[in-house]
Structure formats: C-alpha cells, structure tokens
Write an enzyme that holds these catalytic residues in place. Structure first.
Site, PDB file in Angstrom:
ATOM      1  N   ASN A  15       3.180  -0.315   5.310  1.00 48.40           N
ATOM      2  CA  ASN A  15       3.296  -1.646   4.720  1.00 48.40           C
ATOM      3  C   ASN A  15       4.260  -1.583   3.536  1.00 48.40           C
ATOM      4  OD1 ASN A  15       2.718  -3.817   2.806  1.00 48.40           O
ATOM      5  ND2 ASN A  15       0.967  -4.331   4.087  1.00 48.40           N
ATOM      6  N   GLY A  17       5.218  -3.707   1.242  1.00 47.31           N
ATOM      7  CA  GLY A  17       4.730  -4.213  -0.040  1.00 47.31           C
ATOM      8  C   GLY A  17       3.768  -3.252  -0.697  1.00 47.31           C
ATOM      9  N   ASP A  74      -6.669   1.106   1.408  1.00 45.79           N
ATOM     10  CA  ASP A  74      -7.149   0.093   2.336  1.00 45.79           C
ATOM     11  C   ASP A  74      -7.694  -1.025   1.473  1.00 45.79           C
ATOM     12  OD1 ASP A  74      -7.410  -0.424   5.240  1.00 45.79           O
ATOM     13  OD2 ASP A  74      -9.469  -0.869   4.666  1.00 45.79           O
ATOM     14  N   PHE A 163       2.767  -9.802  -2.168  1.00 44.23           N
ATOM     15  CA  PHE A 163       2.812  -9.821  -0.707  1.00 44.23           C
ATOM     16  C   PHE A 163       1.439 -10.212  -0.181  1.00 44.23           C
ATOM     17  CE2 PHE A 163       1.328  -5.671  -1.916  1.00 44.23           C
ATOM     18  CZ  PHE A 163       0.451  -5.266  -0.922  1.00 44.23           C
ATOM     19  N   GLY A 164       1.339 -10.371   1.132  1.00 43.32           N
ATOM     20  CA  GLY A 164       0.052 -10.683   1.740  1.00 43.32           C
ATOM     21  C   GLY A 164      -0.495 -12.019   1.267  1.00 43.32           C
TER      22      GLY A 164
END
Length: 214
Positions: A15, A17, A74, A163-164
């Site tokens: 990922n 970001g 995570d 992000f996200g």
C-alpha cells in the site's frame, strides 16, 4: 521485549500510502526502509480475524522472504453503529471486481450503511481508527503494538491529504478530518515527543519506545 539493532528493515506492505507514512515515521530514526512492493514480494493472504493476526501474517512473510526484520501495519476503521465494521475488512470494502481499490466508493458504502442505520448525527457516528504494528524477525519472533484514535465519521468527505478513509474521519477534539491535515499534523509525533495523534503514530510511538529505546 527484543530490541531492534538492524538499521535496515522491510516495510511489509504494498500500500503506497501506508509505506509513505511508515517511512515518514521511521526515517528520522536513521533507518533504511525497503518495502515488500519494492522487493516484488507476493502479498500474503490476510486470513486473520483480528488486526494483530493479519499484521503478524504480513510481517513474518516479509521477514522470512528477505532475511531482515520486517515491520507491518494492519489497520482499519471501526464504526460503532455498524457493529465495528468495516474493521479488519476496511480495505475489502474498497475492492472492485478487477481487484483494484476505490476508497471513494468505500466511503460511499460507509455513508450508505450509516444512513440505513439512521446514524445521521455525530454522536451516532462515533468510530475509531485502529493500527497494529508487528515487528517480525526471520527467526519467527514478533512484537506487537496497538494504537487507536477516537472520532466520528463525517459526510461529505473533506480534504485530499492522507489516504483511504482519511477524508471522512474527524478525530475527537479537532475540527478537521485526517484528509485535511498535513502528515505532521495527522501524526502529531516525532521521536522524543510525549503525545501522538494518529492511530499509526500512537502504535509507532510504542514500537519506538519499546524496541528502539527512544
């Protein structure tokens, strides 16, 4: 607790970001950080039921593949009105049929689910971002660090930083979303500081204090 003596480690992520944020946090400590994406490692299947389990799967996979210590994250958004969802499935809510991820679509899914629950006011849209860091060594030893930040979900999304789901999460005590904050504002921490804002920075602070002695 095992101390991290190596100055090179692998960021166990694909990922972009997340890799950027971890490099921003670990860079000032003098580390060279390669990523699982840079090394063309295959992404392991995240079969865990908790953030801790998935972080461990990712960190161990990169540590064993590289022969170096590996640091994974995570993380996810847990919304009270949705029973803690999307939680460990935060990234899954953004997946399209072609395998790509669309977080604008994911944020719309969150908003639709909240409206279906009648959660239209801030006090009914409480949520937290959770981050679990796992530091793993090639011999299988792992250390885990959890950070959380409380807040609520806003709509429409605000800001283009981060992000996200950052544009729809407003942390408690702030008038801006993570998407409206610079990286420095969002993390609110550097080595030696006592406080941290973001979930990832809070987990990283524990990691730094425990394994690096900062």
């Amino acid at each position: 607790m095992r101390k991290l003596l190596d100055k090179t480690l692998v960021v166990a992520s694909h990922n972009a970001g997340k890799i950027r944020e971890i490099r921003d946090l670990i860079g000032p400590l003098g580390f060279e950080a390669k990523s699982a994406a840079d090394l063309d490692f295959i992404e392991p299947e995240e079969t865990g039921a908790t953030f801790e389990e998935n972080a461990t799967i990712k960190a161990l996979a990169s540590a064993r593949a590289s022969g170096l210590p590996a640091l994974s994250d995570d993380s996810g958004l847990a919304i009270d009105a949705l029973g803690g969802a999307p939680g460990v499935y935060t990234a899954n809510w953004a997946e399209r049929e072609d395998g790509s991820r669309d977080f604008a679509m994911a944020m719309e899914k969150v908003e639709k689910a909240l409206r279906e629950k009648g959660a239209t006011t801030p006090e009914r849209r409480t949520a937290r971002f959770v981050s679990v860091l796992c530091l793993a060594w090639p011999d299988g030893h792992v250390e885990l660090f959890r950070g959380e930040v409380e807040g609520h979900v806003v709509w429409p999304p605000r800001g283009t930083s981060g992000f996200g789901y950052d544009p729809v999460f407003q942390p408690e005590g702030y008038a801006t979303t993570f998407g409206e904050m610079s990286a420095e504002e969002k993390h609110g921490w550097k080595p030696g500081d006592r406080e941290a804002l973001s979930h990832r920075a809070r987990a990283f602070k524990l990691f730094a204090e425990t394994c690096l002695g900062t």
